[in-house]
Design a protein around this motif. Structure first.
Motif, PDB file in Angstrom:
ATOM      1  N   VAL A   1      47.723  40.408  33.705  1.00  0.00           N
ATOM      2  CA  VAL A   1      46.929  39.657  32.773  1.00  0.00           C
ATOM      3  C   VAL A   1      46.078  38.583  33.148  1.00  0.00           C
ATOM      4  O   VAL A   1      45.107  38.040  32.812  1.00  0.00           O
ATOM      5  N   ASN A   2      46.472  38.291  34.750  1.00  0.00           N
ATOM      6  CA  ASN A   2      45.799  37.228  35.381  1.00  0.00           C
ATOM      7  C   ASN A   2      44.510  37.773  36.171  1.00  0.00           C
ATOM      8  O   ASN A   2      43.731  36.825  36.855  1.00  0.00           O
ATOM      9  N   GLY A   3      44.433  38.880  36.019  1.00  0.00           N
ATOM     10  CA  GLY A   3      43.371  39.569  36.965  1.00  0.00           C
ATOM     11  C   GLY A   3      41.955  39.287  36.130  1.00  0.00           C
ATOM     12  O   GLY A   3      41.749  39.374  35.172  1.00  0.00           O
ATOM     13  N   VAL A   4      40.975  38.702  37.084  1.00  0.00           N
ATOM     14  CA  VAL A   4      39.629  38.372  36.608  1.00  0.00           C
ATOM     15  C   VAL A   4      38.709  39.711  36.568  1.00  0.00           C
ATOM     16  O   VAL A   4      38.720  40.439  37.260  1.00  0.00           O
ATOM     17  N   ILE A   5      38.080  39.809  35.312  1.00  0.00           N
ATOM     18  CA  ILE A   5      37.183  40.947  35.000  1.00  0.00           C
ATOM     19  C   ILE A   5      36.045  40.635  34.658  1.00  0.00           C
ATOM     20  O   ILE A   5      35.157  41.584  34.418  1.00  0.00           O
ATOM     21  N   GLY A   6      35.639  39.187  34.743  1.00  0.00           N
ATOM     22  CA  GLY A   6      34.066  38.894  34.595  1.00  0.00           C
ATOM     23  C   GLY A   6      34.033  37.408  34.478  1.00  0.00           C
ATOM     24  O   GLY A   6      34.934  36.742  34.787  1.00  0.00           O
ATOM     25  N   THR A   7      32.764  36.706  34.085  1.00  0.00           N
ATOM     26  CA  THR A   7      32.726  35.687  33.833  1.00  0.00           C
ATOM     27  C   THR A   7      32.105  35.222  32.210  1.00  0.00           C
ATOM     28  O   THR A   7      31.229  36.166  31.726  1.00  0.00           O
TER      29      THR A   7
END
Length: 612
Positions: free
Chosen positions: A369-375
């Motif tokens: 759930v803490n994986g970054v997928i965008g901004t």
């Protein structure tokens, strides 16, 4: 009266502020029948504990904030907390004198539950963390909740096989032969110090609304009857088979109501009706409504005997405790009294045994759930989305409508596409900068799937009028606190309309605009409804992106259950949002949110000012 019983009664009277610590700290066993009394009769006290609506809460953790769970009431959550309470009750009452039940909605609701349903589904080699924890704690039985069916029947059967205790649902039947789809009840034999065992019948009842809410998963396979009707069938059978005590675990609220109106002949919340109308029940563990009921006594209309209800809130925040006093005479045990209370899980630490058991699964999900997928170009919050146009709901509507439009064919492809979204989680927020899976998941906390239906302009207006029932009247312009306008009480929502039954509707390629005039009566509040600046006509046609809960009748919104379905790919909306961010990389409110509000609250045409 023993010192333990005196303490327990003081807790029920509210004298002791820290109930769990003081009650459970007693050293003397609370088996009030270790001796003889009551005119020579043997006496015995059985304790039945209960949880409900755990919704995937195994540990005291908030995956959306990446921190220990906390709320305004400083509640704690999770089975690790419940395990500590259960251990203390067992130590206080005597392990052999206790049973532990659950009233359903176990495997859906957190990122932990989602991960082991969709990312790494449970199997013969992968055990569900909730099964691991509940087996370790030692549950005796659990009723099925409606959310048990969210991931389909095969998934539920896999979970069922992983449990060391039965899943009960007396009102679930197989369509192919009419037989029980799950075990209706069990009769547990509890050994007493007198050598005269007590037989405890445990009946499980699930919610009839499953037929609506999870129609895609159960239609043609299972049917779900009324709670009263099936309890009336099985309680006498349990008594004939020797049950001295009958406890019902019901995934159905205490206050009679139905979010689906008259779409089904059986009420959604019927626990009180079961207590009133079915003779032979001693206690009911209530679920589904997410309410805290320490003790409610209902009189059975046939026998005049009391039936005690208790509901332990949700998510492992409380543990219900029923103390059932029995006496022995004429060759059988008879219930003399039932007292109920709830213990608060925030008074105890997590059981380290459960924490250790789930450590690997917990870390796996936290990493996911803490994986970054965008901004995101700017921060967005759902805090005000209940009462003013908010970019976060515009984002949900944009993604939903876009997914539906991409799949439309023929004449439907030429229709304007609208979408509905509800403020499920007012604590949800998208930060400026990096956006993770948990940020997006926090916007959409339910495992709903997306459909597209065709509605006329008249039906769109009727839908919005139904949604506007969420608001209380505001007869004059001015400034109002949000609490004085939202969550109106209605005939189908006696405790107030929940946030998830208020929908905002928006357009994809052009704005859908409207006012909600709270000076007008319910049913005549939607004013100035227009699409792309042009008033919507009754005969005009739209495709509306909608979730499966709503389309199948949840909330009893008009027109949707019979509307033509033009899109249904069984894709989860939360995953669509995550996939959209992953594909587009940038979340920019300018793409999907207007500078001017598409909808607003007014009184007599004058916009209202609403404060938090």
């Amino acid at each position: 009266m023993s010192s333990t019983n005196l303490q327990r009664r003081r807790v029920r009277a509210g004298v002791l502020a820290t109930a769990a610590v003081l009650v459970l700290g007693a050293a003397a066993p609370a088996t009030a029948g270790d001796g003889h009394g009551h005119g020579g009769r043997d006496t015995y006290q059985l304790t039945v504990m209960g949880t409900t609506d755990l919704h995937g809460s195994a540990l005291n953790w908030d995956y959306f904030t990446n921190a220990e769970y906390d709320d305004s009431a400083h509640n704690d959550v999770g089975l690790a907390k419940i395990s500590t309470l259960v251990n203390q009750v067992r130590a206080d009452r005597g392990d052999r004198n206790t049973l532990l039940l659950d009233a359903g909605d176990t495997i859906q609701g957190t990122s932990l539950a989602y991960y082991y349903a969709k990312i790494q589904p449970i199997s013969k080699r992968v055990e569900h963390p909730m099964a691991t924890a509940m087996n370790a704690i030692g549950y005796d039985a659990a009723a099925l909740g409606n959310h048990e069916f969210n991931y389909g029947i095969p998934y539920l059967r896999t979970f069922e096989k992983q449990l060391d205790f039965p899943l009960l649902a007396a009102n679930a039947t197989l369509d192919k032969n009419g037989r029980a789809a799950f075990t209706p009840y069990v009769i547990k034999t509890v050994r007493t110090p007198h050598g005269k065992p007590v037989k405890v019948g445990i009946l499980g009842l699930t919610n009839p609304g499953i037929a609506i809410w999870d129609k895609a998963n159960v239609e043609g396979q299972m049917s779900f009857g009324g709670l009263v009707e099936q309890a009336a069938r099985y309680v006498p059978e349990m008594r004939r088979k020797g049950a001295d005590v009958v406890v019902v675990s019901a995934h159905s609220g205490a206050d009679t109501s139905s979010s689906y109106g008259d779409a089904l002949p059986f009420p959604e919340n019927a626990a009180t009706l079961v207590a009133e109308q079915v003779p032979g029940i001693d206690a009911i563990l209530v679920g589904h409504a997410h309410q805290e009921i320490a003790e409610r006594v209902v009189t059975n209309t046939s026998t005049g005997r009391p039936v005690v209800l208790s509901e332990p809130l949700k998510w492992g925040q409380r543990l219900s405790v029923f103390d059932i006093d029995l006496s022995y005479g004429r060759g059988r045990w008879t219930v003399q009294s039932v007292d109920a209370s709830v213990l608060n899980s925030n008074t105890v630490p997590e059981d380290p045994k459960i924490v250790r058991l789930l450590a690997d699964e917990q870390q796996t999900v936290v990493d996911y759930v803490n994986g970054v997928i965008g901004t995101s170009t700017e921060a967005m919050s759902a805090a005000t989305a209940r009462y003013e146009d908010a970019a976060v709901l515009d984002f949900i509507n944009h993604v939903q409508a876009g997914a539906v439009k991409a799949e439309l064919t023929g004449a439907d492809a030429d229709l304007p596409v609208l979408s509905i979204a509800a403020p499920f989680n007012k604590d949800a927020a998208i930060p400026q900068g990096d956006v993770s899976v948990r940020d997006i998941a926090g916007l959409y906390i339910y495992d709903n799937t997306l459909l597209g239906i065709r509605l006329t302009g008249a039906q769109v207006k009727a839908y919005l009028e139904k949604s506007a029932e969420y608001f209380k009247p505001a007869l004059t312009p001015g400034t109002y606190p949000a609490a004085s306008l939202t969550n109106a009480v209605t005939p189908t929502a006696p405790n107030g309309t929940p946030d998830y039954n208020y929908d905002v509707m928006g357009g994809l390629d052009a704005p859908l605009t409207y006012d909600i005039d709270l000076a007008q009566p319910v049913g005549s509040r939607v004013v100035g409804l227009a699409y792309d600046g042009v008033p919507v006509t009754d005969a005009q046609e739209f495709v509306v992106a909608i979730n499966n809960y709503r389309q199948s009748g949840g909330g009893n919104f008009p027109g949707v259950t019979t509307a033509p379905v033009v899109y249904n790919r069984q894709v989860e909306i939360r995953q669509l949002l995550i996939d959209w961010v992953s594909a587009n990389q940038v979340v920019d409110p300018a793409v999907f949110s207007s500078t001017n509000p598409d909808w607003r609250l007014t009184s007599g045409g004058t916009p209202l000012t609403v404060t938090p």
